[in-house]
Write an enzyme that holds these catalytic residues in place. Sequence first.
Site, PDB file in Angstrom:
ATOM      1  N   ASP A  27       0.893  -1.153   0.000  1.00  0.00           N
ATOM      2  CA  ASP A  27       0.000   0.000   0.000  1.00  0.00           C
ATOM      3  C   ASP A  27       0.942   1.216   0.000  1.00  0.00           C
ATOM      4  O   ASP A  27       2.126   1.090   0.329  1.00  0.00           O
ATOM      5  CB  ASP A  27      -0.868  -0.043   1.265  1.00  0.00           C
ATOM      6  CG  ASP A  27      -1.731   1.193   1.422  1.00  0.00           C
ATOM      7  OD1 ASP A  27      -1.878   1.674   2.552  1.00  0.00           O
ATOM      8  OD2 ASP A  27      -2.246   1.700   0.395  1.00  0.00           O
ATOM      9  N   ASP A  29      -0.059   5.134   0.850  1.00  0.00           N
ATOM     10  CA  ASP A  29      -0.306   6.093   1.938  1.00  0.00           C
ATOM     11  C   ASP A  29      -0.155   5.399   3.277  1.00  0.00           C
ATOM     12  O   ASP A  29      -0.843   4.430   3.563  1.00  0.00           O
ATOM     13  CB  ASP A  29      -1.746   6.659   1.844  1.00  0.00           C
ATOM     14  CG  ASP A  29      -1.937   7.559   0.632  1.00  0.00           C
ATOM     15  OD1 ASP A  29      -3.000   7.451  -0.025  1.00  0.00           O
ATOM     16  OD2 ASP A  29      -1.040   8.356   0.333  1.00  0.00           O
TER      17      ASP A  29
END
EC number: 3.1.3.18
Lengths: 318, 355
Positions: A27, A29
């Site tokens: 991922d 963020d």
Amino acid sequence: MTNGGREALTPQAARSLVDSVDVFIFDCDGVIWKGDKLIEGVSEALHTLRSLGKKFVFLTNNSRKSRKQYAKKFSKLGMEINEDEIFTSSFAAAMYLKLNNFPTDKKVYVVGEEGIKEELKLVGYESIGGPEDGKKSIQLESSFFFDHDKSVGAVVVGLDQHFNYYKLQYANLCIRENPGCLFIATNRDSTGNLTSLQEWPGAGCMVSAVSCSVQKEPVVVGKPSTFLMDFLLERFRIDVSRMCMVGDRLDTDILFGHNAGCKTLLVLSGTLYQIIQWPAQLALAGVTTLPALLDPSNSIHPDSYANDMSHFVQLLSQ
Amino acid sequence: MLTSRVISPSFLPLPPTASTSSSSFSSLRTILSPFLAKTQLSYTRTSRMALSLTARAAANKLENADELIDSVETFIFDCDGVIWKGDKLIEGVPETLDMLRSKGKRLVFVTNNSTKSRKQYGKKFETLGLSVNEEEIFASSFAAAAYLQSIDFPKDKKVYVIGEDGILKELELAGFQYLGGPTDGDKKIELKPGFLMEHDHNVGAVVVGFDRYFNYYKIQYGTLCIRENPGCLFIATNRDAVTHLTDAQEWAGGGSMVGAIRGSTQKEPLVVGKPSTFMMDYLSNKFGISKSQICMVGDRLDTDILFGQNGGCKTLLVLSGVTSLETLQSPDNSIQPDFYTSKIADFLSLKAATV
């Protein structure tokens, strides 16, 4: 082997994880960066994993940029990542339409930002809406009639910092009145680390607003939906168990991993250095904190967890 | 060949009366306890109770209007689709209301529309030639202020408003300090590096209703208050999916704004408008009337009729608004009012027929 995620990653478990995995899915963020700042130690961590022969891809629910724009962001942060190593929910929305043979003579109404519009354009779809509709408002004299394009065949909703009533109403009319109009959500994250200092409302808000007015559920293409996993499997042609999802949210990243059948590692870098720590139960709504992970009401357990990427990689040599 | 395997997350927007898990309810209770007296918690419960477990018989077409009129002391009327449509009065309304008043019936008007205050609605009634007292009007804007009064919301705390003028006016009348409202519609944010949005830590409640000036700034402000101010209340004026801002078409309703805030906080709001029984309880207390003496008249099944049923009074659906006979009689519909008729003026015509 899973230890139920209630124990932090140990050096032995870290080595065992790395041995059993060929591809890491990161991922972005809260794992790689926060807003425009790279999280400390990430470059070195990725370098170490590459030197161990591991491959990686980046899977983000953030639909604000296209894959190309994300590649530019990586480059600015000193990392050379190819655009086809990046999978965004904006890309997912465009691919969903393509794979479902959405006709090119129909339009797409976008409640979202440039990233979605760009990805749609790349696969040949015409979109209306997007950031410019953020400047439009409605007049409410009794004679006013809000018109909408009858050739809109799909509404794609994602994170939209220019969200307003005009777009909400436009989406409402398309979905209710255009026969067969699709309602697609890039993702439903409640919040996200859009800047380095605090969390901000996520696509979940815009999607819920539209969903509540049309009284229909959208098709969700981003995590925790496994739609994008098909692309990863096609790309790497390995067993899903040899992949590991590394993320900072239980209800998107880790749930995606569970749904798809790959391994999961939670990192706490999304919230570790946050100034305000919410009470555990409220924190389950946002990016995952340690108290939220360990709270008895939490039902989503990663295989294990670490403080951040740097910590994970340090454990390998301990 | 790639196939799409799409799985939606478990979070679904809940309809106003769906029951929620006890664990989220108890956490809500803990968070709200500084401001809530025990009795007030029932407003969250009743507004989210699943529809009655006993199946209701299908609605009867109203034939004997006199019988219904004589059996109750008070009529509660919804406004949009019952009294007016947009800015036009529905046929026969003035004469019907006059007749009911001449029979000594109390008339009350309850609307989920929070854009105007009671005073502003009073003016609308006047413009349409109806003599209705401000004290007879209960808009969800008023309900929000009345709710805060009923729980002794501290006057030194503030209310953040995601909504329009009606809510601001009612809060002011009740003596509460507020922030937000329409002017925050001009505020923009830039998600730039180093930017931190501040919020007032003295906000003790966020009130969300229909807001045509809704924007990202307000979503973040409301979210920060609810998440970071201990004990901050999340109050919704109503959760209507659509609303009739003009009579030509339907418009996205207050349910959307509430949905957005539920989306970012994943908290359930306290709903003060229909179908929550808060306004019904308030009225029956204020006027000293028992629920069995009331008939609720409305055009929407999931707000008006459900409101009447939750409150334990008689219900009459009129087909002069959003609900058609087809919808009422559809197998997908589980909300059955006691009676239905085409419009309230039928009270006059049906009455004449039985003479």
